[in-house]
Motif scaffolding. Structure first.
Motif, short mmCIF file in Angstrom:
data_model
loop_
_atom_site.label_atom_id
_atom_site.label_comp_id
_atom_site.label_asym_id
_atom_site.label_seq_id
_atom_site.Cartn_x
_atom_site.Cartn_y
_atom_site.Cartn_z
N ILE A 173 0.70 -1.28 0.04
CA ILE A 173 0.10 -0.01 0.00
C ILE A 173 0.84 1.18 -0.11
O ILE A 173 2.00 1.39 0.42
CB ILE A 173 -0.80 0.00 1.25
CG1 ILE A 173 -2.06 1.15 1.08
CG2 ILE A 173 -0.30 0.31 2.50
CD1 ILE A 173 -3.29 0.74 2.04
N LEU A 174 0.52 2.39 -0.63
CA LEU A 174 1.17 3.39 -0.65
C LEU A 174 0.49 4.55 0.29
O LEU A 174 -0.63 4.63 0.27
CB LEU A 174 1.30 4.16 -2.19
CG LEU A 174 1.76 3.23 -3.15
CD1 LEU A 174 1.47 3.85 -4.57
CD2 LEU A 174 3.19 2.75 -3.11
N CYS A 175 1.58 5.22 0.83
CA CYS A 175 0.99 6.22 2.14
C CYS A 175 1.65 7.75 1.54
O CYS A 175 2.59 7.70 0.98
CB CYS A 175 1.22 5.65 3.33
SG CYS A 175 0.57 4.07 3.68
N THR A 189 -4.17 1.94 -2.56
CA THR A 189 -3.55 0.63 -3.22
C THR A 189 -2.91 0.95 -4.55
O THR A 189 -3.21 2.02 -5.08
CB THR A 189 -4.72 -0.45 -3.56
OG1 THR A 189 -5.63 0.24 -4.26
CG2 THR A 189 -5.39 -1.01 -2.04
N SER A 190 -1.66 0.20 -4.68
CA SER A 190 -0.97 0.50 -5.73
C SER A 190 -1.38 0.22 -7.34
O SER A 190 -1.04 0.59 -8.18
CB SER A 190 0.45 -0.30 -5.77
OG SER A 190 -0.14 -1.77 -5.54
N SER A 191 -2.80 -0.30 -7.19
CA SER A 191 -3.27 -0.65 -8.42
C SER A 191 -4.04 0.70 -9.08
O SER A 191 -4.61 0.73 -10.03
CB SER A 191 -4.52 -1.78 -8.27
OG SER A 191 -5.51 -1.30 -7.32
N ILE A 192 -4.15 1.84 -8.18
CA ILE A 192 -4.84 3.00 -8.71
C ILE A 192 -3.67 3.92 -9.42
O ILE A 192 -2.56 4.09 -9.09
CB ILE A 192 -5.32 3.82 -7.42
CG1 ILE A 192 -6.52 3.14 -6.74
CG2 ILE A 192 -5.68 5.26 -7.83
CD1 ILE A 192 -7.16 3.97 -5.61
N GLU A 193 -4.06 4.24 -10.43
CA GLU A 193 -3.38 5.09 -11.48
C GLU A 193 -3.56 6.86 -10.77
O GLU A 193 -4.82 7.19 -10.75
CB GLU A 193 -3.88 5.07 -12.87
CG GLU A 193 -2.89 6.13 -13.71
CD GLU A 193 -3.37 6.29 -15.10
OE1 GLU A 193 -2.90 7.15 -15.89
OE2 GLU A 193 -4.36 4.94 -15.35
N PRO A 208 -9.18 0.22 -10.88
CA PRO A 208 -9.62 -0.04 -9.63
C PRO A 208 -8.47 0.10 -8.27
O PRO A 208 -7.51 0.17 -8.65
CB PRO A 208 -9.85 -1.58 -9.83
CG PRO A 208 -8.64 -1.96 -10.87
CD PRO A 208 -8.51 -0.85 -11.76
N GLY A 209 -9.17 0.03 -7.18
CA GLY A 209 -8.40 -0.02 -5.96
C GLY A 209 -9.18 0.80 -4.90
O GLY A 209 -10.37 1.04 -4.85
N ILE A 210 -8.54 0.90 -3.73
CA ILE A 210 -9.13 1.46 -2.59
C ILE A 210 -8.21 2.71 -2.15
O ILE A 210 -6.97 2.58 -2.07
CB ILE A 210 -9.16 0.39 -1.19
CG1 ILE A 210 -9.97 -0.75 -1.80
CG2 ILE A 210 -9.46 1.00 0.10
CD1 ILE A 210 -10.02 -1.89 -0.72
N VAL A 211 -8.91 3.85 -1.53
CA VAL A 211 -8.20 4.91 -1.41
C VAL A 211 -8.82 5.23 0.06
O VAL A 211 -10.00 5.37 0.37
CB VAL A 211 -8.24 5.85 -2.40
CG1 VAL A 211 -9.74 6.49 -2.62
CG2 VAL A 211 -7.44 7.30 -1.99
N PHE A 212 -7.85 5.77 0.98
CA PHE A 212 -8.20 6.74 2.38
C PHE A 212 -8.03 8.07 2.20
O PHE A 212 -6.95 8.32 1.83
CB PHE A 212 -7.55 5.71 3.27
CG PHE A 212 -7.53 4.37 3.46
CD1 PHE A 212 -8.91 3.59 4.01
CD2 PHE A 212 -6.72 3.41 3.01
CE1 PHE A 212 -8.99 2.23 4.07
CE2 PHE A 212 -6.90 2.12 2.95
CZ PHE A 212 -8.00 1.47 3.62
N ILE A 213 -9.13 8.77 2.52
CA ILE A 213 -8.93 9.99 2.60
C ILE A 213 -9.11 10.74 3.84
O ILE A 213 -10.14 10.28 4.83
CB ILE A 213 -10.23 10.62 1.44
CG1 ILE A 213 -9.95 9.96 -0.03
CG2 ILE A 213 -10.25 12.33 1.31
CD1 ILE A 213 -11.15 10.51 -0.92
N GLN A 214 -8.45 11.71 4.16
CA GLN A 214 -8.61 12.39 5.40
C GLN A 214 -8.97 13.98 5.52
O GLN A 214 -8.91 14.53 4.22
CB GLN A 214 -6.96 12.60 6.10
CG GLN A 214 -5.97 13.31 5.35
CD GLN A 214 -4.70 13.27 5.80
OE1 GLN A 214 -4.43 12.95 7.01
NE2 GLN A 214 -3.63 13.70 5.24
N SER A 215 -9.51 14.29 6.15
CA SER A 215 -10.49 15.63 6.22
C SER A 215 -9.50 16.79 6.64
O SER A 215 -9.86 17.96 6.18
CB SER A 215 -11.64 15.73 7.05
OG SER A 215 -11.37 15.38 8.43
N LEU A 216 -8.46 16.64 7.24
CA LEU A 216 -7.66 17.62 8.07
C LEU A 216 -5.92 17.21 8.03
O LEU A 216 -5.72 16.53 8.91
CB LEU A 216 -8.23 17.95 9.42
CG LEU A 216 -7.59 19.16 10.30
CD1 LEU A 216 -7.71 20.34 9.30
CD2 LEU A 216 -7.86 19.26 11.63
#
Length: 256
Positions: free
Chosen positions: A119-121, A194-198, A225-233
Motif C-alpha cells: 500500500i502507498l501512503c 492501493t498500488s493498483s490505482i493510477e 480499480p483500488g481503494i483509497v483512504f481520504i483524510q479531512s484535516l
C-alpha cells in the motif's frame, strides 16, 4: 423537517482482519488516538521515533537505522528522521505498549495481506507495525508533476504480510474505486491507496493561484480499480491555520 437520507459513495473505515486474532490491539481515544498493542514474549513493534507513549516494564526500546529505508537521504534532506524505534518484549510473559498519534489524528490498522501485500501512503503516515512489514521512502515516479516540498516528492510504501498502523488527520473515509472510475482529491487529503490505482496530479491555473491563493493548488486524479483512504484535516492545513491565527493575535496585540 429532517433532511432526506442520501446514500454516500464513501464509507467509514472499519477494520476487519484475521490478524486481530494473532496480535491483540485496541485503539483508544477520539481525535488524538493511542493504539495499545499486546506483545507476547519476544514479539516486537517497529515504530516511528517519538511515538511511544507508555509500555510495560518488560519492553526494551532501541533506536536503530533500517537499511531497507531507500529514501533515507531524501528524509535527511527534508529534515525527517532516518531511524526507527524497535520495541521488544524481552520478558517471559505478555507485555503491552501504547503508541500515540503525533497530532489530532485517527489511527488506521492496515492488514497488508488484505491489500495485496502493498500500500502507498503519504509521507509520515506510517506510525508502527507488527510482524512482516517493510517501510520504504521513495520518490513517487508515477505522479507527473514538479510541485515543491517533501509531501509532493517523498512517499511511503508499506510492503509485507503483517499488520501496520497509519494515521490520518480529522475524519477518515474509505472509497472503493471500480475499474475505470475516476475520483478527484486534493493531494494532501490522500492518506493511503492501493498500488493498483493510477495517480496523476493536476496543477491549478497560475492565474487562479494568484487570485485565490495557494489552497487546493494541486489535485490528484485517481483512476480505479483500488481503494483509497481520504483524510479531512491534513496536518499541514492544521499547522497553517494555527500559524495564521497566531499572526493575527500578534498583529492585534501590537495595535495601540
Amino acid at each position: 423537517m429532517a433532511a432526506p437520507f442520501l446514500s454516500s459513495p464513501f464509507q467509514p473505515y472499519v477494520y476487519e482482519s484475521p490478524q486481530a486474532a494473532v496480535t491483540a490491539f485496541q485503539i483508544l481515544g477520539g481525535e488524538a488516538q493511542i493504539v495499545q498493542i499486546m506483545l507476547k514474549s519476544q514479539e516486537k513493534v517497529v515504530a516511528k521515533p517519538g511515538s511511544m507513549c507508555y509500555m510495560s516494564g518488560s519492553i526494551q526500546m532501541e533506536n536503530v537505522y533500517l537499511p531497507e529505508n531507500e529514501g533515507s537521504i531524501w528524509q535527511w534532506l527534508f529534515g525527517k528522521s532516518v531511524t526507527s524505534v524497535i520495541l521488544n518484549n524481552t520478558g517471559p510473559g505478555d507485555g503491552f505498549i501504547g503508541i500515540a498519534a503525533p497530532s489530532l489524528a485517527r489511527i488506521l490498522p492496515i492488514d497488508l495481506a488484505k491489500f495485496g501485500g502493498e500500500i502507498l501512503c503519504q509521507p509520515d503516515a506510517f506510525l508502527c507495525s507488527v510482524n512482516d512489514v517493510t517501510v520504504t521512502n521513495t520518490v513517487d515516479q508515477r505522479a507527473r508533476h514538479n510541485a515543491g516540498g517533501a509531501e509532493s516528492i517523498l512517499r511511503q510504501k508499506l510492503v509485507g504480510q503483517g499488520l501496520a498502523f497509519i494515521i490520518g488527520g480529522g475524519s477518515v473515509v474509505q472509497k472503493n474505486l471500480e475499474a475505470g472510475e475516476v475520483l478527484v482529491v486534493d493531494t494532501s487529503c490522500i492518506v493511503a491507496m492501493t498500488s493498483s490505482i493510477e495517480l496523476n496530479v493536476k496543477q491549478a491555473n497560475p492565474t487562479r493561484r494568484v487570485v485565490f491563493g495557494g489552497e487546493n493548488h494541486a489535485t490528484a486524479v485517481l483512476t480505479g480499480p483500488g481503494i483509497v483512504f481520504i483524510q479531512s484535516l491534513p496536518f499541514y492545513r492544521l499547522s497553517q491555520r494555527i500559524a495564521r491565527q497566531g499572526c493575527n493575535i500578534s498583529g492585534n496585540a501590537r495595535e495601540p
